[in-house]
Design a protein around this motif. Structure first.
Motif, PDB file in Angstrom:
ATOM      1  N   LEU A 148       0.829  -1.190   0.000  1.00 38.09           N
ATOM      2  CA  LEU A 148       0.000   0.000   0.000  1.00 38.09           C
ATOM      3  C   LEU A 148       0.870   1.249   0.000  1.00 38.09           C
ATOM      4  O   LEU A 148       1.938   1.256   0.624  1.00 38.09           O
ATOM      5  N   SER A 149       0.385   2.266  -0.678  1.00 37.52           N
ATOM      6  CA  SER A 149       1.074   3.549  -0.703  1.00 37.52           C
ATOM      7  C   SER A 149       0.133   4.640  -0.213  1.00 37.52           C
ATOM      8  O   SER A 149      -1.082   4.532  -0.365  1.00 37.52           O
ATOM      9  N   CYS A 150       0.709   5.667   0.358  1.00 42.73           N
ATOM     10  CA  CYS A 150      -0.065   6.813   0.828  1.00 42.73           C
ATOM     11  C   CYS A 150       0.678   8.071   0.425  1.00 42.73           C
ATOM     12  O   CYS A 150       1.826   8.281   0.841  1.00 42.73           O
ATOM     13  N   ALA A 151       0.024   8.894  -0.378  1.00 41.61           N
ATOM     14  CA  ALA A 151       0.614  10.145  -0.843  1.00 41.61           C
ATOM     15  C   ALA A 151       0.041  11.310  -0.061  1.00 41.61           C
ATOM     16  O   ALA A 151      -1.189  11.463   0.013  1.00 41.61           O
ATOM     17  N   ALA A 152       0.914  12.121   0.510  1.00 40.24           N
ATOM     18  CA  ALA A 152       0.495  13.291   1.281  1.00 40.24           C
ATOM     19  C   ALA A 152       0.688  14.558   0.465  1.00 40.24           C
ATOM     20  O   ALA A 152       1.751  14.754  -0.154  1.00 40.24           O
ATOM     21  N   SER A 153      -0.310  15.402   0.449  1.00 41.56           N
ATOM     22  CA  SER A 153      -0.215  16.656  -0.284  1.00 41.56           C
ATOM     23  C   SER A 153      -1.033  17.727   0.423  1.00 41.56           C
ATOM     24  O   SER A 153      -1.789  17.449   1.356  1.00 41.56           O
ATOM     25  N   GLY A 154      -0.859  18.958  -0.039  1.00 45.70           N
ATOM     26  CA  GLY A 154      -1.584  20.064   0.565  1.00 45.70           C
ATOM     27  C   GLY A 154      -0.698  20.910   1.456  1.00 45.70           C
ATOM     28  O   GLY A 154       0.425  20.545   1.784  1.00 45.70           O
ATOM     29  N   GLN A 155      -1.244  22.030   1.860  1.00 46.31           N
ATOM     30  CA  GLN A 155      -0.476  23.004   2.620  1.00 46.31           C
ATOM     31  C   GLN A 155       0.038  22.445   3.938  1.00 46.31           C
ATOM     32  O   GLN A 155       1.129  22.770   4.384  1.00 46.31           O
ATOM     33  N   ALA A 156      -0.733  21.608   4.569  1.00 47.53           N
ATOM     34  CA  ALA A 156      -0.325  21.066   5.865  1.00 47.53           C
ATOM     35  C   ALA A 156       0.952  20.255   5.781  1.00 47.53           C
ATOM     36  O   ALA A 156       1.687  20.135   6.762  1.00 47.53           O
ATOM     37  N   PHE A 157       1.217  19.689   4.614  1.00 39.18           N
ATOM     38  CA  PHE A 157       2.387  18.838   4.459  1.00 39.18           C
ATOM     39  C   PHE A 157       3.488  19.496   3.648  1.00 39.18           C
ATOM     40  O   PHE A 157       4.553  18.902   3.471  1.00 39.18           O
ATOM     41  N   SER A 158       3.230  20.681   3.162  1.00 37.51           N
ATOM     42  CA  SER A 158       4.205  21.360   2.336  1.00 37.51           C
ATOM     43  C   SER A 158       5.446  21.691   3.141  1.00 37.51           C
ATOM     44  O   SER A 158       5.385  22.466   4.094  1.00 37.51           O
ATOM     45  N   ASN A 159       6.566  21.070   2.807  1.00 39.59           N
ATOM     46  CA  ASN A 159       7.843  21.258   3.503  1.00 39.59           C
ATOM     47  C   ASN A 159       7.813  20.842   4.963  1.00 39.59           C
ATOM     48  O   ASN A 159       8.749  21.117   5.711  1.00 39.59           O
ATOM     49  N   THR A 160       6.732  20.187   5.411  1.00 41.40           N
ATOM     50  CA  THR A 160       6.633  19.778   6.812  1.00 41.40           C
ATOM     51  C   THR A 160       6.211  18.332   6.982  1.00 41.40           C
ATOM     52  O   THR A 160       5.899  17.900   8.086  1.00 41.40           O
ATOM     53  N   PHE A 161       6.195  17.584   5.895  1.00 41.15           N
ATOM     54  CA  PHE A 161       5.760  16.183   5.986  1.00 41.15           C
ATOM     55  C   PHE A 161       6.584  15.425   7.014  1.00 41.15           C
ATOM     56  O   PHE A 161       6.057  14.597   7.759  1.00 41.15           O
ATOM     57  N   SER A 162       7.883  15.703   7.077  1.00 45.48           N
ATOM     58  CA  SER A 162       8.748  14.990   8.012  1.00 45.48           C
ATOM     59  C   SER A 162       8.468  15.361   9.463  1.00 45.48           C
ATOM     60  O   SER A 162       9.034  14.752  10.371  1.00 45.48           O
ATOM     61  N   ASN A 163       7.611  16.338   9.712  1.00 44.08           N
ATOM     62  CA  ASN A 163       7.227  16.666  11.084  1.00 44.08           C
ATOM     63  C   ASN A 163       6.192  15.704  11.648  1.00 44.08           C
ATOM     64  O   ASN A 163       5.944  15.690  12.854  1.00 44.08           O
ATOM     65  N   TYR A 164       5.579  14.936  10.769  1.00 39.11           N
ATOM     66  CA  TYR A 164       4.458  14.091  11.172  1.00 39.11           C
ATOM     67  C   TYR A 164       4.869  12.637  11.370  1.00 39.11           C
ATOM     68  O   TYR A 164       5.589  12.065  10.543  1.00 39.11           O
ATOM     69  N   ALA A 165       4.378  12.062  12.436  1.00 30.69           N
ATOM     70  CA  ALA A 165       4.380  10.603  12.546  1.00 30.69           C
ATOM     71  C   ALA A 165       3.250  10.100  11.655  1.00 30.69           C
ATOM     72  O   ALA A 165       2.236  10.778  11.475  1.00 30.69           O
ATOM     73  N   MET A 166       3.423   8.922  11.094  1.00 30.71           N
ATOM     74  CA  MET A 166       2.432   8.371  10.179  1.00 30.71           C
ATOM     75  C   MET A 166       1.972   7.003  10.668  1.00 30.71           C
ATOM     76  O   MET A 166       2.739   6.259  11.288  1.00 30.71           O
ATOM     77  N   GLY A 167       0.739   6.691  10.356  1.00 28.23           N
ATOM     78  CA  GLY A 167       0.207   5.408  10.789  1.00 28.23           C
ATOM     79  C   GLY A 167      -0.705   4.794   9.749  1.00 28.23           C
ATOM     80  O   GLY A 167      -1.196   5.476   8.851  1.00 28.23           O
ATOM     81  N   TRP A 168      -0.884   3.505   9.885  1.00 26.83           N
ATOM     82  CA  TRP A 168      -1.874   2.770   9.102  1.00 26.83           C
ATOM     83  C   TRP A 168      -2.858   2.112  10.066  1.00 26.83           C
ATOM     84  O   TRP A 168      -2.451   1.544  11.088  1.00 26.83           O
ATOM     85  N   PHE A 169      -4.113   2.201   9.709  1.00 30.71           N
ATOM     86  CA  PHE A 169      -5.183   1.559  10.459  1.00 30.71           C
ATOM     87  C   PHE A 169      -6.030   0.769   9.465  1.00 30.71           C
ATOM     88  O   PHE A 169      -5.941   0.968   8.258  1.00 30.71           O
ATOM     89  N   ARG A 170      -6.868  -0.103  10.000  1.00 30.67           N
ATOM     90  CA  ARG A 170      -7.789  -0.837   9.138  1.00 30.67           C
ATOM     91  C   ARG A 170      -9.118  -1.020   9.835  1.00 30.67           C
ATOM     92  O   ARG A 170      -9.200  -1.002  11.062  1.00 30.67           O
ATOM     93  N   GLN A 171     -10.137  -1.200   9.029  1.00 25.55           N
ATOM     94  CA  GLN A 171     -11.471  -1.432   9.574  1.00 25.55           C
ATOM     95  C   GLN A 171     -12.201  -2.435   8.712  1.00 25.55           C
ATOM     96  O   GLN A 171     -12.409  -2.217   7.516  1.00 25.55           O
ATOM     97  N   ALA A 172     -12.575  -3.530   9.342  1.00 24.32           N
ATOM     98  CA  ALA A 172     -13.357  -4.567   8.686  1.00 24.32           C
ATOM     99  C   ALA A 172     -14.840  -4.309   8.945  1.00 24.32           C
ATOM    100  O   ALA A 172     -15.194  -3.653   9.935  1.00 24.32           O
TER     101      ALA A 172
END
Length: 127
Positions: A20-44
């Motif tokens: 699976l891939s997840c692409a981040a875009s938008g102002q919130a991530f512009s030049n600051t993506f590395s500031n965020y911890a990232m996670g994957w969740f699932r729901q059955a």
């Protein structure tokens, strides 16, 4: 403002793999993506959202629940604003919609620690 878009889901037989891939875009991530911890969740269907994997801002620390440990691997490419989830030895119980999420906590397994969420991608594992 902020957008997370998952891709790579699909139908696979038990024992197979998906990435699976997840692409981040938008102002919130512009030049600051590395500031965020990232996670994957699932729901059955009929079940609560479940934590699958998390990675810290640097990519050096990861965390998994016992249900996927040793089978799933989370990684990130901060230069590309991307997060990945490599899923091996898939089982029918892995069938769910998988969501990518971004949060400001160092690393977290609780969904409430995450701020931004994607729309999800369906993973179906046949027996």
């Amino acid at each position: 403002q902020a957008q997370l878009v998952e891709s790579g889901g699909g139908l696979v037989q038990a024992g197979g793999s998906l990435r699976l891939s997840c692409a981040a875009s938008g102002q919130a991530f512009s030049n600051t993506f590395s500031n965020y911890a990232m996670g994957w969740f699932r729901q059955a269907p009929g079940k609560e959202r479940e934590f699958v994997a998390a990675i810290d801002w640097s990519g050096h620390r990861t965390y998994y629940p016992d249900s996927v440990k040793g089978r799933f691997t989370i990684s990130r490419d901060n230069a590309k604003n991307m997060v990945y989830l490599q899923m091996n030895d898939l089982k029918p119980e892995d069938t769910a919609v998988y969501y990518c999420a971004a949060g400001t906590t160092y690393i977290a397994s609780e969904s409430r620690e995450y701020i931004y969420w994607g729309q999800g991608t369906q993973v179906t594992v046949s027996s």
